[in-house]
Design a protein around this motif. Sequence first.
Motif, short mmCIF file in Angstrom:
data_model
loop_
_atom_site.label_atom_id
_atom_site.label_comp_id
_atom_site.label_asym_id
_atom_site.label_seq_id
_atom_site.Cartn_x
_atom_site.Cartn_y
_atom_site.Cartn_z
N CYS A 17 50.85 -8.94 13.82
CA CYS A 17 50.12 -9.22 15.06
C CYS A 17 48.95 -10.14 14.76
O CYS A 17 48.67 -10.45 13.60
N THR A 18 48.25 -10.51 15.81
CA THR A 18 47.09 -11.39 15.62
C THR A 18 45.85 -10.54 15.34
O THR A 18 45.84 -9.32 15.62
N ALA A 19 44.83 -11.20 14.83
CA ALA A 19 43.57 -10.51 14.58
C ALA A 19 43.00 -9.97 15.91
O ALA A 19 42.41 -8.90 15.96
N ALA A 20 43.23 -10.74 16.99
CA ALA A 20 42.70 -10.33 18.30
C ALA A 20 43.34 -9.01 18.73
O ALA A 20 42.68 -8.14 19.33
N GLN A 21 44.63 -8.82 18.40
CA GLN A 21 45.29 -7.56 18.76
C GLN A 21 44.67 -6.38 18.02
O GLN A 21 44.52 -5.30 18.56
N LEU A 22 44.29 -6.64 16.78
CA LEU A 22 43.64 -5.58 16.00
C LEU A 22 42.26 -5.28 16.58
O LEU A 22 41.84 -4.11 16.66
N SER A 23 41.58 -6.33 17.01
CA SER A 23 40.24 -6.14 17.58
C SER A 23 40.29 -5.25 18.83
O SER A 23 39.33 -4.54 19.13
N ARG A 24 41.42 -5.30 19.53
CA ARG A 24 41.52 -4.50 20.77
C ARG A 24 41.29 -3.02 20.54
O ARG A 24 40.85 -2.30 21.42
N ILE A 25 41.63 -2.55 19.32
CA ILE A 25 41.44 -1.11 19.10
C ILE A 25 40.13 -0.81 18.36
O ILE A 25 39.90 0.30 17.91
N GLY A 26 39.28 -1.82 18.24
CA GLY A 26 37.93 -1.54 17.77
C GLY A 26 37.64 -1.96 16.34
O GLY A 26 36.49 -1.84 15.89
N LEU A 27 38.65 -2.46 15.62
CA LEU A 27 38.36 -2.99 14.28
C LEU A 27 38.04 -4.47 14.45
O LEU A 27 38.56 -5.11 15.37
N ARG A 28 37.24 -5.04 13.57
CA ARG A 28 36.96 -6.48 13.70
C ARG A 28 38.12 -7.26 13.09
O ARG A 28 38.17 -7.47 11.88
N GLY A 29 39.07 -7.63 13.92
CA GLY A 29 40.33 -8.23 13.47
C GLY A 29 40.15 -9.31 12.42
O GLY A 29 40.81 -9.28 11.37
N ASP A 30 39.25 -10.27 12.67
CA ASP A 30 39.07 -11.41 11.75
C ASP A 30 38.78 -10.97 10.33
O ASP A 30 39.23 -11.59 9.38
N SER A 31 38.04 -9.91 10.20
CA SER A 31 37.61 -9.53 8.84
C SER A 31 38.74 -8.85 8.05
O SER A 31 38.58 -8.54 6.87
N TYR A 32 39.90 -8.63 8.70
CA TYR A 32 41.04 -8.03 7.98
C TYR A 32 42.12 -9.06 7.63
O TYR A 32 43.16 -8.69 7.09
N VAL A 33 41.86 -10.33 7.93
CA VAL A 33 42.83 -11.35 7.54
C VAL A 33 42.49 -11.80 6.11
O VAL A 33 42.17 -12.95 5.85
N THR A 34 42.54 -10.86 5.20
CA THR A 34 42.22 -11.17 3.80
C THR A 34 43.33 -10.58 2.92
O THR A 34 43.95 -9.57 3.28
N PRO A 35 43.56 -11.20 1.74
CA PRO A 35 44.67 -10.73 0.88
C PRO A 35 44.55 -9.25 0.50
O PRO A 35 45.56 -8.57 0.39
N GLY A 36 43.34 -8.76 0.32
CA GLY A 36 43.18 -7.38 -0.14
C GLY A 36 43.20 -6.36 0.98
O GLY A 36 43.09 -5.16 0.73
N THR A 37 43.33 -6.82 2.22
CA THR A 37 43.36 -5.84 3.33
C THR A 37 44.67 -5.96 4.11
O THR A 37 45.68 -5.40 3.69
N MET A 38 44.66 -6.73 5.21
CA MET A 38 45.85 -6.68 6.07
C MET A 38 46.47 -8.05 6.34
O MET A 38 47.32 -8.17 7.23
N GLN A 39 46.11 -9.05 5.56
CA GLN A 39 46.68 -10.39 5.81
C GLN A 39 48.18 -10.39 5.53
O GLN A 39 48.62 -9.90 4.48
N ASP A 40 48.93 -10.95 6.47
CA ASP A 40 50.38 -11.01 6.27
C ASP A 40 50.71 -11.94 5.09
O ASP A 40 50.13 -13.01 4.97
N PRO A 41 51.64 -11.53 4.22
CA PRO A 41 51.93 -12.36 3.05
C PRO A 41 52.69 -13.65 3.39
O PRO A 41 52.74 -14.56 2.58
N VAL A 42 53.26 -13.74 4.59
CA VAL A 42 54.01 -14.95 4.95
C VAL A 42 53.20 -15.82 5.91
O VAL A 42 52.97 -17.00 5.66
N TYR A 43 52.77 -15.23 7.01
CA TYR A 43 52.01 -15.98 8.01
C TYR A 43 50.54 -15.64 7.80
O TYR A 43 50.06 -14.61 8.28
N ASP A 44 49.84 -16.52 7.08
CA ASP A 44 48.53 -16.08 6.57
C ASP A 44 47.42 -15.99 7.62
O ASP A 44 46.31 -15.58 7.31
#
Length: 513
Positions: free
Chosen positions: A174-201
């Motif tokens: 999903c997009t970072a914005a979708q993650l933000s909807r539930i209260g996590l700061r989506g942008d800050s999880y698009v990192t290799p050590g957290t939740m960044q997708d290994p294909v669509y970075d």
Amino acid sequence: MHIIHVASELAPIAKAGGLGDVVYGLSKELAKQGHQVEIIIPKYDCIDFSLVKNLKVEFRELWSYDGPYRFNNTIWSGNVDGLKVILIEPHHPDYFFSRGMIYGCSDDINRFAYFSRAVMEYLFKSGKHPDALHVHDWPTALIPVLYREMYMALGYRLGKTVLTIHNMEHQGRCTAAQLSRIGLRGDSYVTPGTMQDPVYDTLINLMKGGIEFADQITTVSPNYEKEILTEAGGFKLEDVLVKHKKKLKGILNGIDETFWNPLTDHYIAHKYDTHGVDTKEKLAMVLEGKKENRRFLRSHLQLQDSNRPLVAVVSRLVPQKGPELIKHALTHSIEKGAQFILLGSTPMVEIHLEFEELQKKYKDDPNVVILMDKDEALAHLIYASADMFVIPSIFEPCGLTQLISLRYGTVPIVRSTGGLADTVFDIETSSKPMKERNGFSFDFPDAEGVDLAIDRALHCFQHEPKQWHMLMQNGMKKDYSWKRAGLEYLEIYKPIKEIPVKSKPSRKSLIPS
Ligand code: ADP
């Protein structure tokens, strides 16, 4: 121990496939062993409520979040076969769980992300602190992330989070914005050590989030554990799994021994006892029981009554299950003089159309039945009636249909992959002792592999009855209950041992006396 499962499925009230069977079977075993077990699922409108006893409202008001908005949820509790079940009903304008289906909506990510956050709110507000919070596959993989990143900061504590991977193919992107909807700061999880997708970075991968943040990870067979650590089976998450290898364990699924028992199965026409099947008399009773069920099934489905071997498939028809090979198994078995029953359902239009074509082709053939349906009762009757059962999967994390077949004295013919390789041992090629060999297998998922395995099985059935009976007996004798797996899961749930920190010698002790 207090164990809470959070899942998208629970058999038999809300089942799409094996995940629902696993949550049900494991929970029943853990409850039987004296543990306090609860299961939280969404309150789908398609739940079979006739199977939920004592359904009542537990909390009329539980507020949860979607973006800047707050929505109320009703929390229901009930009892399914003695198991405590909590159902979450969101009062959300998108009617997340009133769609007549479990999966298959374009906003599935938003539905289960909302559910995950609501579950954490429920646990937090209700003051439940389980020893283990056990989540299953991508739909609930956000829960360990929410726990670590949001609820621990609020002072909430539980014993352990455990993620079980039932199928690596579906990861929830999903997009970072979708993650933000539930209260996590989506942008800050698009990192290799957290939740960044290994294909669509630029995307978030929910399964990866579960792998990174859960305390323990399990998968559903030891062989699948090995496979998902490689490029061939990891669906691009193999490197993340290798990084967390220490907390990963493959535990072979069981099957619920009361739900899947030919002696008590209320879906089958003639009950038969598979216990102590080593003796000639007991085997004769099993053969008779299966014959009676076959007769009933044949007349029910208008199949010709004959002595032809009955070959069956009960499966979701999706690429993972090798639909082309299932079709091939059907035509090949018919050519070789067998009868064939296929009970399959698929969410994929093109596959549905292909099998409809096949249905048309064989509509006047008295030796073929193709049913495009999902039918629990019929599935049980097929396991009880068939002589052999084909599973030509491209990959198969554990597979339950081979275990059920073995339990019902139906000989499996499988592609040797994942959990199929852990449970089906070929009569000729296995390195297992003869008393453990229970079926036929082939290595490569192609027409040749299917043909050869089916030919060997048909030959054995027709010309080597002693060998055939040995395969049936070996299958029926083995214990596929949840007992062993239950104990293995309890080991996983145990608290992490604190490693005692060696205290530094004090300055004083360094001073020679
Ligand atoms: P998966 O979870 O990948 O679908 P499993 O072998 O782990 O595969 O579990 C499949 C479960 O779903 C079994 O209990 C099987 O009997 C059941 N099942 C599959 N297809 C059907 C169907 N068309 N009708 C009834 N039950 C089905």
